[in-house]
Scaffold this motif. Structure first.
Motif, mmCIF file in Angstrom:
data_model
loop_
_atom_site.group_PDB
_atom_site.id
_atom_site.type_symbol
_atom_site.label_atom_id
_atom_site.label_comp_id
_atom_site.label_asym_id
_atom_site.label_seq_id
_atom_site.Cartn_x
_atom_site.Cartn_y
_atom_site.Cartn_z
ATOM 1 N N VAL A 34 0.838 -1.207 0.000
ATOM 2 C CA VAL A 34 0.000 0.000 0.000
ATOM 3 C C VAL A 34 0.867 1.248 0.000
ATOM 4 C CG1 VAL A 34 -1.823 1.254 1.196
ATOM 5 C CG2 VAL A 34 -1.806 -1.250 1.238
ATOM 6 N N THR A 35 1.786 1.335 0.965
ATOM 7 C CA THR A 35 2.599 2.546 1.088
ATOM 8 C C THR A 35 3.506 2.740 -0.124
ATOM 9 O OG1 THR A 35 4.310 1.361 2.341
ATOM 10 C CG2 THR A 35 2.554 2.401 3.606
ATOM 11 N N GLY A 36 4.057 1.646 -0.641
ATOM 12 C CA GLY A 36 4.939 1.754 -1.798
ATOM 13 C C GLY A 36 4.209 2.219 -3.041
ATOM 14 N N SER A 37 3.034 1.651 -3.283
ATOM 15 C CA SER A 37 2.265 2.019 -4.476
ATOM 16 C C SER A 37 1.777 3.458 -4.406
ATOM 17 C CB SER A 37 1.066 1.069 -4.635
ATOM 18 O OG SER A 37 1.492 -0.265 -4.790
ATOM 19 N N PHE A 38 1.251 3.839 -3.225
ATOM 20 C CA PHE A 38 0.687 5.183 -3.116
ATOM 21 C C PHE A 38 1.771 6.257 -3.100
ATOM 22 C CE2 PHE A 38 -1.154 8.830 -0.837
ATOM 23 C CZ PHE A 38 -2.260 9.054 -1.644
ATOM 24 N N SER A 39 2.931 5.939 -2.566
ATOM 25 C CA SER A 39 4.026 6.908 -2.541
ATOM 26 C C SER A 39 4.667 7.061 -3.914
ATOM 27 C CB SER A 39 5.093 6.487 -1.526
ATOM 28 O OG SER A 39 4.565 6.455 -0.225
ATOM 29 N N THR A 40 4.666 5.984 -4.712
ATOM 30 C CA THR A 40 5.429 5.970 -5.956
ATOM 31 C C THR A 40 4.641 6.455 -7.157
ATOM 32 O OG1 THR A 40 6.748 4.116 -5.143
ATOM 33 C CG2 THR A 40 6.768 4.522 -7.520
ATOM 34 N N VAL A 41 3.478 5.875 -7.400
ATOM 35 C CA VAL A 41 2.785 6.118 -8.669
ATOM 36 C C VAL A 41 2.329 7.568 -8.821
ATOM 37 C CG1 VAL A 41 0.884 5.424 -10.165
ATOM 38 C CG2 VAL A 41 2.136 3.693 -8.864
ATOM 39 N N GLY A 56 -8.949 2.520 6.278
ATOM 40 C CA GLY A 56 -8.186 3.484 5.490
ATOM 41 C C GLY A 56 -7.680 2.892 4.194
ATOM 42 N N GLY A 57 -7.171 1.661 4.250
ATOM 43 C CA GLY A 57 -6.641 1.017 3.044
ATOM 44 C C GLY A 57 -7.700 0.762 1.991
ATOM 45 N N LEU A 58 -8.890 0.368 2.415
ATOM 46 C CA LEU A 58 -9.983 0.144 1.462
ATOM 47 C C LEU A 58 -10.355 1.460 0.766
ATOM 48 C CD1 LEU A 58 -12.288 -2.277 3.506
ATOM 49 C CD2 LEU A 58 -10.740 -2.857 1.623
ATOM 50 N N GLY A 59 -10.380 2.546 1.540
ATOM 51 C CA GLY A 59 -10.678 3.847 0.947
ATOM 52 C C GLY A 59 -9.635 4.269 -0.067
ATOM 53 N N VAL A 60 -8.358 4.031 0.242
ATOM 54 C CA VAL A 60 -7.283 4.378 -0.689
ATOM 55 C C VAL A 60 -7.430 3.608 -1.996
ATOM 56 C CG1 VAL A 60 -4.793 4.375 -1.085
ATOM 57 C CG2 VAL A 60 -5.678 4.970 1.161
ATOM 58 N N GLY A 70 -4.911 0.255 -7.910
ATOM 59 C CA GLY A 70 -5.924 0.170 -6.858
ATOM 60 C C GLY A 70 -6.095 -1.258 -6.357
ATOM 61 N N ALA A 71 -6.045 -2.213 -7.269
ATOM 62 C CA ALA A 71 -6.157 -3.622 -6.873
ATOM 63 C C ALA A 71 -4.954 -4.056 -6.043
ATOM 64 C CB ALA A 71 -6.287 -4.500 -8.116
ATOM 65 N N LEU A 72 -3.768 -3.573 -6.396
ATOM 66 C CA LEU A 72 -2.564 -3.899 -5.623
ATOM 67 C C LEU A 72 -2.660 -3.314 -4.213
ATOM 68 C CD1 LEU A 72 0.282 -5.163 -5.659
ATOM 69 C CD2 LEU A 72 1.151 -2.957 -6.480
ATOM 70 N N ILE A 73 -3.183 -2.110 -4.096
ATOM 71 C CA ILE A 73 -3.381 -1.492 -2.786
ATOM 72 C C ILE A 73 -4.391 -2.283 -1.969
ATOM 73 C CG2 ILE A 73 -4.345 0.562 -1.650
ATOM 74 C CD1 ILE A 73 -3.090 2.224 -3.933
ATOM 75 N N LEU A 74 -5.451 -2.732 -2.606
ATOM 76 C CA LEU A 74 -6.455 -3.551 -1.921
ATOM 77 C C LEU A 74 -5.839 -4.847 -1.398
ATOM 78 C CD1 LEU A 74 -9.407 -4.146 -1.143
ATOM 79 C CD2 LEU A 74 -9.724 -5.085 -3.450
ATOM 80 N N LEU A 75 -5.020 -5.495 -2.213
ATOM 81 C CA LEU A 75 -4.361 -6.733 -1.799
ATOM 82 C C LEU A 75 -3.479 -6.493 -0.584
ATOM 83 C CD1 LEU A 75 -3.526 -9.712 -2.287
ATOM 84 C CD2 LEU A 75 -1.738 -8.841 -3.830
ATOM 85 N N GLY A 76 -2.666 -5.439 -0.603
ATOM 86 C CA GLY A 76 -1.796 -5.146 0.527
ATOM 87 C C GLY A 76 -2.569 -4.855 1.794
ATOM 88 N N THR A 77 -3.700 -4.159 1.668
ATOM 89 C CA THR A 77 -4.522 -3.837 2.834
ATOM 90 C C THR A 77 -5.050 -5.093 3.505
ATOM 91 O OG1 THR A 77 -5.197 -1.705 1.892
ATOM 92 C CG2 THR A 77 -6.609 -2.643 3.598
ATOM 93 N N VAL A 78 -5.614 -5.980 2.718
ATOM 94 C CA VAL A 78 -6.200 -7.213 3.267
ATOM 95 C C VAL A 78 -5.115 -8.096 3.874
ATOM 96 C CG1 VAL A 78 -7.443 -9.325 2.682
ATOM 97 C CG2 VAL A 78 -8.169 -7.141 1.706
#
Length: 423
Positions: free
Chosen positions: A19-26, A81-85, A175-183
């Protein structure tokens, strides 16, 4: 006896870095060129649209930290929070017709949701273990997954954009990668319990007093924020560097891979180096390794691309250490403050830390957009537009000299001891 953290927990916690890597990078990598070269937003305005939503988190993250401290278990807030992101990130690139205003509003909402993931995620580390070396081990796991997430999202997102002819599919995939990391982090941290002391004074005055009274925290935070600004400025320039200076859009993926890829190989080496020489000294060494080759990349217009890639890879070795050691030192500082005050403040300090981190990664694209504007960069929806020589120079300086100077500027803050005594 050392408090050994199981591999299951190390792996479970570290998966939050998807989650943190994807949201910080893209967003730092693609949102600025999306605005300037797809939506036609002027460079300075585009920089502000990337900066302001994350700058909002500078104010909001400490609030999220206090909420996290009051909630008991941090995992439910992290999940929400992760689901919202995940949902909002997919929406960010979904409607190009909405223009810059739409992007700014959705990015603001996405950054707010991210605060409710990032703050409890960072604070949780101080509750997993209090052992000095086990924290370095746990952080090494986390940074390895972070490097992998940055590699996947940072290299995959531009490739997916180019393969599909747009940004929408890329937004859904990230978004799907962020969802996976959150779960996965929610499930993988079962059994992690909150500390028993709750921050009774959660007001703004208490927050300011806590930061004011912790000199070690202030110095470590300042060093980290300055360097985060430098790194994010570099990342914001990867797309422009490949297209404008090197005149080869395909170099974007190669440049990014050469910068991030070494982290996957050297993380275990940094862990051993840190155990032997200490986290602060290792942090300084990593900073020097980052800065020296970046000075060489400034001559990119006369160097073969192979040399540029090699220098970027050496810079990446330093970058990996610059990620590991400040984050491994943070829980040591937090624990020392909690032992001194007898009050639970992991969330409070983590909120301030993530606010600073968010500011640093937001300032990079803002700084880069300003440099482009000063250089006369021409924003357009026409990919064939020719940039003036001053814009080419601005692209190169923003990618090399500015990040190098910012990273080196943090070194004076590291000349004094920042670590707590080993326990």
């Amino acid at each position: 006896m050392p408090q050994i953290v199981s591999r299951r927990l190390c792996a479970g916690y570290s998966l939050g870095s998807l989650v943190t890597g994807s949201f910080s990078t893209v967003p730092g990598l693609l949102l600025l060129p999306y605005l300037t070269d797809t939506l036609g937003v002027q460079a300075a305005t585009a920089g502000l649209l990337v900066l302001l939503p994350k700058a909002w988190d500078v104010l909001f993250n400490p609030v999220a930290g206090r909420i996290s401290d009051r909630r008991g278990s941090r995992r439910p807030l992290l999940l929400q929070g992760g689901l919202g992101v995940a949902v909002l990130f997919a929406a960010l690139f979904a409607l190009p017709a909405g223009g810059g205003a739409y992007v700014g509003v959705v990015f603001l909402l996405c950054a707010t949701a991210y605060a409710f993931f990032q703050v409890p995620y960072v604070a949780m580390m101080a509750e997993i273990t209090t052992d000095y070396d086990q924290r370095t081990r746990l952080m090494t796991w986390r940074m390895a997954v972070l490097a992998l997430a940055i590699l996947i999202s940072g290299a995959g997102a531009p490739a997916l954009r180019d393969a599909t002819g747009g940004y929408q599919v890329m937004g859904l995939a990230v978004g799907a990668l962020i969802l996976l990391g959150t779960v996965m982090v929610y499930l993988g941290t079962r059994g992690v319990t909150a500390q028993s002391h709750v921050d009774a004074g959660a007001g703004f005055k208490v927050l300011v007093a806590a930061v004011r009274d912790s000199r070690h925290f202030r110095r470590l935070l300042a060093a980290f924020v300055i360097q985060a600004t430098g790194v994010s400025t570099l990342l914001a320039g990867v797309d422009y560097m490949s297209r404008i200076v090197l005149r080869d859009p395909g170099m974007q993926t190669l440049l990014f891979l050469s910068f991030v890829g070494p982290a996957l190989l050297v993380m275990p080496l940094w862990q051993r180096f840190g155990v032997r020489y200490g986290k602060r000294i290792s942090f300084i060494v990593a900073t020097v390794i980052f800065a020296v080759p970046m000075a060489g990349v400034a001559a990119a217009q006369v160097l073969p691309n192979s040399v540029i890639v090699a220098l970027s890879a050496i810079t990446g070795v330093g970058y990996s250490g610059m990620q590991v050691f400040p984050m491994a030192m943070l829980p040591d500082v937090i624990t020392a403050e909690e032992e001194r005050t007898g009050v639970r403040r992991a969330g409070l300090f983590s909120g301030v830390w993530t606010a600073g981190e968010t500011l640093g990664f937001a300032l990079g694209p803002g700084v880069y957009g300003l440099i482009l504007a000063i250089g006369g960069y021409v924003s357009s929806t026409d990919a064939t537009v020719v940039q003036p020589p001053s814009a080419v120079t601005a692209v190169l300086i923003g990618f090399t000299i500015v990040p190098m100077l910012l990273v080196v500027a943090a070194l004076p803050l590291l000349t004094r001891k920042l670590e707590v005594v080993r326990t």
